[in-house]
Structures are given as C-alpha cells and as structure tokens.
Design an enzyme around this catalytic site. Sequence first.
Site, PDB file in Angstrom:
ATOM      1  N   GLU A  90      32.807  42.431  31.543  1.00  0.00           N
ATOM      2  CA  GLU A  90      34.108  42.335  30.884  1.00  0.00           C
ATOM      3  C   GLU A  90      34.679  40.925  31.001  1.00  0.00           C
ATOM      4  O   GLU A  90      34.479  40.255  32.002  1.00  0.00           O
ATOM      5  CB  GLU A  90      35.098  43.303  31.533  1.00  0.00           C
ATOM      6  CG  GLU A  90      34.662  44.742  31.500  1.00  0.00           C
ATOM      7  CD  GLU A  90      35.441  45.594  32.494  1.00  0.00           C
ATOM      8  OE1 GLU A  90      36.654  45.410  32.604  1.00  0.00           O
ATOM      9  OE2 GLU A  90      34.800  46.420  33.167  1.00  0.00           O
ATOM     10  N   CYS A 103      39.720  35.310  31.787  1.00  0.00           N
ATOM     11  CA  CYS A 103      39.251  35.794  33.080  1.00  0.00           C
ATOM     12  C   CYS A 103      37.815  36.271  32.876  1.00  0.00           C
ATOM     13  O   CYS A 103      37.567  37.153  32.060  1.00  0.00           O
ATOM     14  CB  CYS A 103      40.139  36.927  33.577  1.00  0.00           C
ATOM     15  SG  CYS A 103      39.628  37.605  35.168  1.00  0.00           S
ATOM     16  N   CYS A 110      29.606  44.576  41.641  1.00  0.00           N
ATOM     17  CA  CYS A 110      29.984  43.785  42.815  1.00  0.00           C
ATOM     18  C   CYS A 110      29.625  44.582  44.067  1.00  0.00           C
ATOM     19  O   CYS A 110      29.703  45.811  44.059  1.00  0.00           O
ATOM     20  CB  CYS A 110      31.489  43.494  42.793  1.00  0.00           C
ATOM     21  SG  CYS A 110      32.069  42.475  44.171  1.00  0.00           S
ATOM     22  N   CYS A 114      35.712  46.237  47.968  1.00  0.00           N
ATOM     23  CA  CYS A 114      37.179  46.303  48.095  1.00  0.00           C
ATOM     24  C   CYS A 114      37.681  47.626  47.507  1.00  0.00           C
ATOM     25  O   CYS A 114      37.299  48.006  46.399  1.00  0.00           O
ATOM     26  CB  CYS A 114      37.830  45.123  47.386  1.00  0.00           C
ATOM     27  SG  CYS A 114      37.320  43.522  48.048  1.00  0.00           S
ATOM     28  N   CYS A 117      39.331  48.154  43.836  1.00  0.00           N
ATOM     29  CA  CYS A 117      38.677  47.506  42.694  1.00  0.00           C
ATOM     30  C   CYS A 117      37.604  48.388  42.085  1.00  0.00           C
ATOM     31  O   CYS A 117      36.715  48.883  42.787  1.00  0.00           O
ATOM     32  CB  CYS A 117      38.070  46.178  43.151  1.00  0.00           C
ATOM     33  SG  CYS A 117      37.262  45.268  41.820  1.00  0.00           S
ATOM     34  N   LEU A 213      43.475  37.872  50.071  1.00  0.00           N
ATOM     35  CA  LEU A 213      43.835  38.078  51.480  1.00  0.00           C
ATOM     36  C   LEU A 213      44.252  39.525  51.730  1.00  0.00           C
ATOM     37  O   LEU A 213      43.646  40.237  52.532  1.00  0.00           O
ATOM     38  CB  LEU A 213      44.957  37.107  51.863  1.00  0.00           C
ATOM     39  CG  LEU A 213      45.252  36.979  53.348  1.00  0.00           C
ATOM     40  CD1 LEU A 213      44.049  36.456  54.115  1.00  0.00           C
ATOM     41  CD2 LEU A 213      46.449  36.056  53.572  1.00  0.00           C
ATOM     42  N   CYS A 331      39.880  44.493  36.758  1.00  0.00           N
ATOM     43  CA  CYS A 331      38.433  44.284  36.928  1.00  0.00           C
ATOM     44  C   CYS A 331      37.657  45.595  36.949  1.00  0.00           C
ATOM     45  O   CYS A 331      37.920  46.469  37.752  1.00  0.00           O
ATOM     46  CB  CYS A 331      38.163  43.550  38.239  1.00  0.00           C
ATOM     47  SG  CYS A 331      38.924  41.945  38.332  1.00  0.00           S
TER      48      CYS A 331
END
Length: 347
Positions: A90, A103, A110, A114, A117, A213, A331
């Site tokens: 994407e 973006c 991935c 996380c 996400c 972070l 994302c």
Amino acid sequence: MKNLLDYTLEELMLWMKENGESSFRAKQVISWIYKGVKDFNGMKNIPKSLTQKLEENFKIELPKIEEIYKSEIDGTEKFLLEFSDGNLIESVLMRYKHGNSICISTQVGCRMGCKFCASTIEGRVRNLTSGEILSEIIVVQDYIGERISNVVLMGSGEPLDNYDNVIKFLEVVSAEYGLNIGQRHITLSTCGIVPKIYELADKDFSVTLAISLHAFSDEKRKEIMPIANKYNIEEVLTSCRYFIEKTNRRVTFEYALVKGINDTKEDAKALSKLLKGMLCHVNLIPINEIKESSYKRSSKESIKDFSDILKSLGIEVTVRREMGSDINAACGQLRRSYIDTQKIGGE
C-alpha cells in the site's frame, strides 16, 4: 531479468562499460526512465544495438494499481499496488498546501509485531528492492500527473529491517538523475533498531528520523512493541542523541495514544521528563482501531490534555492530523482486508 530501477547511475555506467558501451549512455537511459518512458524503444537517442542489449538484460518493472480508494473527507488516496509475483503493498497520497506527500512501504508485511498495526499480523513476506520502493512513487506520480515533493517511509514494513535496499533507495530518490526529491523532504520511521540508527547517522544523510516510541518506560513499551525486548529505551535514546550530533537534525518521536494504556496525564509528565533537553519533537498519533486488536483510541479530551502537558513542560508537540480515516488509510489495513475478501471469494 533485472529491474533497471534497481540500478544506480554508477552501477549502470559500469554495466555499459562491461558490455562494450560508452558510459555516458547510462545517463541517457536513466534520464528517459525518469521522464516517464517505460519502453526501451521509446528512448530516441539510444542506438538500436544498445536497445537490443537492454531488452535482453533488463526490464522496467512497475507495480500494477489494483485498487484506489479516495477519502471523501480530505481527498487522501490509498493505492493498493501489486507486483509481478502477486504480492500486494500500500501507498498513501496526501495532499497539502505545501505539496503532495506520499507514505510508502518498504516490505511486504512486517515482522516487528507492534500490537496496534495491521501490517505485522501475518509477519514479513519479503523485502522490497530499492527499485520497487522507488516504483511506488513513480506509479502514483504518473497516475496523478503531478510531482510528489515529500516522502515518508512509514507504510508497511520496518525500513531499518530492510536497511541496504532502503539506503540505496534514499540515494537514488534524492539524486539529480533520479526523482530529485531533497533528503530534507524525506522522513524515515523506525521502531528503533539501534545498530542501524547508528549506521544511518554515519551516512551523513539529511533525512528526518522518526522513532516509534509509544511509551516512556520499558515495561509499558514491551506491552506494545516486541522490539523493546531487544533494545531498551535508554539504548534507543542514546542512538538518537548520536544521530542528532552527527546530522544536526531534529528527531521526531511518534507516540500512538492508546486508551488506558499510555495516555494518562502521568504518562505525559513522564514522557516530558524522558525527552527533556533533546533536539526533538513529539508527534501524537490517535491510533486507528483494527479488529485484530483490543486497543482503543484515546478520547479527544485525553489527547488534548496529553498535548497540553507536553507543551507546558517545554516539549514541542503536534497531534497528527488524521488522514483518510474513511478508507482504512492506516498501515496494512487495506492490504489485509483485500486479501481477506479474495480468500472469501475463492472459497
């Protein structure tokens, strides 16, 4: 057959020399590519003999636009792109007064894990090559007929987990012979792979470094981000200080606000204490809720309180403007929902 977009000018010059051609031909060929010519026969000042060699050795491979979704709220456009091996990624186009921003993704999927996400749910499928990353910009520019002036490496994937290809991409995208997008207009977002932050700092690039972070303590960060089990916050911040010292560039700290997890006034005060004195900026991100996670977005009041506390304690802060909320612009959301739909349709 190799994708010509994976070549730097220097690499193509070397290929020309090794194949009995004058090295200046490399600049001619690359110039045609970035003018939008995608067929070797359309390169008018290239001899037929060289055209034949190029056709035998190279392809100019661009992904196919599978779907486009346009936000009725703010005009943000999300592109679902398919490569020749069937993998989907994407890219998101955002229009601002100062120009067009994109973006882009650096991996298919991935492996960082996380929790908020969607990109990471099924892990990393593969890295994108430098040319494939570049091709995201080329395809979207061609589609809209306008120049893209700002690039954010914040789509699917962890850029520093695909370090070599991303570095090569940064070199080409900012080169005069390439897309000539200034490095100061490029932001690289990472969850904090510490050794690679040091390597990036030593490259002497002028890109903006953005660190995901999302918490002020290791304990809280480990709840949200598995990478925190490998590199603690102090190690991440030390690498950021090194980056600032080497580049004199301000670091952005991204902080995704999750209701009841990291969005209290005490969290804001602790974050301010942690970052005090650094050349930095905090970007507060109201999370996009995904069905695979129980995480909920913070209330508007909590977001405002958090922002106000950071400002009062001397930390530069902005709340990220939500773009494309009606088109799953976060994302991995579009790719995942598309794949799920295809699976259902094929059953």
